[in-house]
Design a protein around this motif. Structure first.
Motif, PDB file in Angstrom:
ATOM      1  N   ARG A 182       0.828  -1.208   0.000  1.00 38.55           N
ATOM      2  CA  ARG A 182       0.000   0.000   0.000  1.00 38.55           C
ATOM      3  C   ARG A 182       0.865   1.263   0.000  1.00 38.55           C
ATOM      4  O   ARG A 182       0.698   2.154  -0.828  1.00 38.55           O
ATOM      5  N   ASN A 186       1.521   3.546  -3.483  1.00 36.00           N
ATOM      6  CA  ASN A 186       1.050   4.925  -3.449  1.00 36.00           C
ATOM      7  C   ASN A 186       2.166   5.895  -3.786  1.00 36.00           C
ATOM      8  O   ASN A 186       1.980   6.811  -4.592  1.00 36.00           O
ATOM      9  N   LEU A 230      -2.158  17.009  -3.760  1.00 31.66           N
ATOM     10  CA  LEU A 230      -2.703  15.666  -3.551  1.00 31.66           C
ATOM     11  C   LEU A 230      -1.621  14.715  -3.068  1.00 31.66           C
ATOM     12  O   LEU A 230      -1.831  13.903  -2.167  1.00 31.66           O
ATOM     13  N   LEU A 233      -0.888  15.233   0.479  1.00 31.66           N
ATOM     14  CA  LEU A 233      -1.923  14.579   1.283  1.00 31.66           C
ATOM     15  C   LEU A 233      -1.658  13.074   1.358  1.00 31.66           C
ATOM     16  O   LEU A 233      -1.716  12.482   2.433  1.00 31.66           O
ATOM     17  N   VAL A 234      -1.342  12.479   0.200  1.00 36.54           N
ATOM     18  CA  VAL A 234      -1.088  11.038   0.172  1.00 36.54           C
ATOM     19  C   VAL A 234       0.105  10.701   1.055  1.00 36.54           C
ATOM     20  O   VAL A 234       0.080   9.714   1.795  1.00 36.54           O
ATOM     21  N   VAL A 237      -1.251  10.783   4.561  1.00 34.53           N
ATOM     22  CA  VAL A 237      -2.264   9.752   4.830  1.00 34.53           C
ATOM     23  C   VAL A 237      -1.630   8.368   4.864  1.00 34.53           C
ATOM     24  O   VAL A 237      -1.977   7.544   5.707  1.00 34.53           O
ATOM     25  N   GLN A 238      -0.661   8.120   3.970  1.00 38.11           N
ATOM     26  CA  GLN A 238      -0.074   6.789   3.949  1.00 38.11           C
ATOM     27  C   GLN A 238       0.770   6.534   5.194  1.00 38.11           C
ATOM     28  O   GLN A 238       0.756   5.418   5.727  1.00 38.11           O
ATOM     29  N   TYR A 240       0.113   7.846   8.045  1.00 38.60           N
ATOM     30  CA  TYR A 240      -0.898   7.654   9.085  1.00 38.60           C
ATOM     31  C   TYR A 240      -1.490   6.258   9.023  1.00 38.60           C
ATOM     32  O   TYR A 240      -1.615   5.576  10.054  1.00 38.60           O
ATOM     33  N   VAL A 241      -1.838   5.807   7.798  1.00 39.97           N
ATOM     34  CA  VAL A 241      -2.453   4.490   7.654  1.00 39.97           C
ATOM     35  C   VAL A 241      -1.491   3.400   8.107  1.00 39.97           C
ATOM     36  O   VAL A 241      -1.885   2.451   8.796  1.00 39.97           O
TER      37      VAL A 241
ATOM     38  N   PRO B 104      -8.034  11.458   9.138  1.00 39.39           N
ATOM     39  CA  PRO B 104      -7.720  11.887   7.780  1.00 39.39           C
ATOM     40  C   PRO B 104      -7.707  10.723   6.799  1.00 39.39           C
ATOM     41  O   PRO B 104      -6.689  10.400   6.221  1.00 39.39           O
ATOM     42  N   THR B 105      -8.826  10.056   6.625  1.00 41.07           N
ATOM     43  CA  THR B 105      -8.867   8.992   5.644  1.00 41.07           C
ATOM     44  C   THR B 105      -9.646   9.487   4.438  1.00 41.07           C
ATOM     45  O   THR B 105     -10.847   9.662   4.517  1.00 41.07           O
ATOM     46  N   SER B 106      -8.938   9.702   3.357  1.00 40.24           N
ATOM     47  CA  SER B 106      -9.627  10.115   2.150  1.00 40.24           C
ATOM     48  C   SER B 106     -10.248   8.887   1.508  1.00 40.24           C
ATOM     49  O   SER B 106      -9.891   7.752   1.796  1.00 40.24           O
ATOM     50  N   MET B 108     -10.008   7.887  -1.465  1.00 42.95           N
ATOM     51  CA  MET B 108      -9.084   7.171  -2.329  1.00 42.95           C
ATOM     52  C   MET B 108      -8.217   6.212  -1.516  1.00 42.95           C
ATOM     53  O   MET B 108      -8.002   5.069  -1.907  1.00 42.95           O
ATOM     54  N   ALA B 109      -7.768   6.700  -0.351  1.00 43.66           N
ATOM     55  CA  ALA B 109      -6.951   5.840   0.503  1.00 43.66           C
ATOM     56  C   ALA B 109      -7.750   4.623   0.947  1.00 43.66           C
ATOM     57  O   ALA B 109      -7.245   3.500   0.978  1.00 43.66           O
ATOM     58  N   PHE B 112      -8.119   2.231  -1.937  1.00 47.34           N
ATOM     59  CA  PHE B 112      -6.851   1.552  -2.186  1.00 47.34           C
ATOM     60  C   PHE B 112      -6.604   0.482  -1.136  1.00 47.34           C
ATOM     61  O   PHE B 112      -6.084  -0.589  -1.433  1.00 47.34           O
ATOM     62  N   LYS B 113      -7.019   0.775   0.107  1.00 48.16           N
ATOM     63  CA  LYS B 113      -6.856  -0.182   1.189  1.00 48.16           C
ATOM     64  C   LYS B 113      -7.629  -1.461   0.873  1.00 48.16           C
ATOM     65  O   LYS B 113      -7.086  -2.562   0.933  1.00 48.16           O
ATOM     66  N   THR B 116      -5.944  -3.413  -2.096  1.00 54.16           N
ATOM     67  CA  THR B 116      -4.739  -4.177  -1.777  1.00 54.16           C
ATOM     68  C   THR B 116      -5.072  -5.359  -0.882  1.00 54.16           C
ATOM     69  O   THR B 116      -4.529  -6.443  -1.071  1.00 54.16           O
TER      70      THR B 116
END
Lengths: 259, 182
Positions: A182, A186, A230, A233-234, A237-238, A240-241, B104-106, B108-109, B112-113, B116
């Motif tokens: 992921r 990204n 964008l 942001l990615v 966010v990545q 964070y995820v 902050p979960t868009s 798109m994220a 994508f999650k 995958t």
């Protein structure tokens, strides 16, 4: 095509090339210091510098820098508390360093001409395997055989529970891969896209000359302009995820059996 | 005008005191808003109560005491103490119920999650089946079974994480059929 002769290629892939800066070989292993290692060192150095400088004056009323640090501390702390519970806080140093490293590596990659370390799956997979090793190691250390309850969901009739257990094992094994893919995909896709549109704008001017080419370059330039925020942001966010899923997996190691 | 000598005392007692307390309790958000605007409060409420109190005392002007009148000075002091105590208690209560508010979960994220998770689970299942084939020598069957199991695992993973996301979004999918929660 035409740009080949100048030595610099306009292609979206060459930004991911790893170039050794200092050769070093141990046996058959290539342990050279590369541009990737340099960027990792810069990321770690920046984090250390930032944390040391802004926590140097421990004032009761925080200044700007100190409150940024306090906010990020609480951001990660609350994330751990809400996903893994209060006893997950023992993993705070790990999760915080992981989040900060990925965030800084992603953000440094957004600076032009900088290398993006997280756009290589070796790096992200190593990070993900660190997480999984910690989960398995700590889960077994804390629960012993009880860690296997993770794969044995409660409240399901015995006739189909073995089937669900197989599914659990498969999804557990897929965790490090999906975690690393992921982040990696990204960052890779974002940077390719950026370079593609930016390169297209340059190629327009190169192909049609400055006067009509500029108008042709407007659209790809606008796309690049829109993609940059964008991508920022990615990048956040990545990171964070990644940290959030780390917390979720660590909570499995802390409390297997209820999920 | 009737003066109220009880209130000049440093302590607050009796029914008057209780009335003042409840008044302060009701007006506390406004008081704080007057003192330094909302965003700062949101910044500080999660941090330590000591810092909160310091900021509160250090704020300029006497706006934080809305009901100061003729016998203002000592009364506002005692009221200030009350506000401080209340602020501490509010802080403690808030910290107990603190949740990370907006995540902050868009979209798109999120997509994508799911993508995958599904793909990787399928691939891992297939790889496991292939490995079993290589070990035992049951050539196509392990791969086929692994592929199907991997697909099941992928679908299950998507369902579980979608459920979790909905629970966090307070849509409460589980309230409709509680059997599915297990």
């Amino acid at each position: 095509m035409a740009a080949d002769g100048e030595g610099k290629r306009i292609d979206p892939i060459s930004q991911f090339e790893i170039t050794p800066m200092a050769e070093w070989k141990v046996g058959s292993y290539d342990l050279s210091f590369t541009n990737s290692s340099l960027m990792m060192l810069i990321a770690v150095g920046l984090i250390l510098l930032w944390l040391f400088l802004s926590t140097g004056r421990r004032s009761l009323v925080p200044g700007r820098w100190q409150s940024i640090v306090e906010l990020s501390y609480e951001f990660i702390g609350n994330m751990i508390r809400s996903t893994a519970g209060s006893d997950g806080l023992r993993f705070f140093p790990f999760v915080f360093s992981l989040f900060m490293f990925i965030l800084f590596a992603n953000m440094l990659g957004m600076i032009p001409f900088f290398f993006t370390t997280t756009s290589h799956i070796v790096v992200t997979f190593t990070l993900a395997m660190m997480v999984m090793c910690l989960v398995i190691g700590y889960g077994v250390y804390r629960n012993g055989w009880g860690f296997l309850r993770l794969f044995w969901p409660s409240g399901i009739p015995l006739a189909i529970v073995w089937f669900v257990a197989i599914l659990e094992v498969i999804s557990f094994m897929s965790r490090p891969i999906s975690l690393s893919v992921r982040l990696w995909a990204n960052m890779l896709a974002g940077h390719i896209l950026l370079k593609l549109f930016a390169g297209f704008a340059v190629m327009m001017v190169g192909a049609f000359g400055l006067f009509p080419g500029v108008f042709g370059a407007l659209i790809p330039f606008a796309m690049t302009f829109a993609l940059v925020p964008l991508e920022f942001l990615v990048a956040f966010v990545q990171a964070y995820v990644f940290a959030l899923l780390t917390c979720v997996y660590l909570s499995d190691a802390l409390h297997p059996g209820h999920h | 005008m009737i003066r109220t000598p009880q209130l000049t005392d440093s302590r607050i007692r009796g029914s008057r005191g209780r009335a003042l307390m409840s008044h302060l309790l009701q007006n506390l958000p406004n008081t704080i808003k007057q003192a330094f605007g909302t965003p700062l409060i949101r910044l500080t409420h999660a941090s330590s109560p000591g810092r909160f109190r310091l900021l509160f005392r250090g704020s300029p002007g006497e706006q934080q005491e809305p009901m100061s009148d003729q016998d203002g000075t000592s009364r506002s002091r005692s009221a200030n103490d009350t506000i401080d105590a209340l602020a501490d208690r509010l802080d403690a209560a808030r910290r107990k119920h603190l949740k990370p508010d907006e995540k902050p979960t868009s979209a798109m994220a999120l997509g994508f999650k799911y993508a995958t998770e599904f793909t990787v689970a399928t691939l891992v299942g297939a790889a496991l089946g292939f490995g079993i084939d290589k070990l035992v020598g049951t050539s196509p069957w392990g791969l086929l079974a692994g592929l199907v199991l991997g697909l099941c695992a992928g679908v299950r993973e998507i369902i579980l994480s979608a459920q979790k996301g909905m629970e966090q979004g307070q849509t409460a999918i589980s309230s409709e059929d509680p059997e599915q929660e297990q």
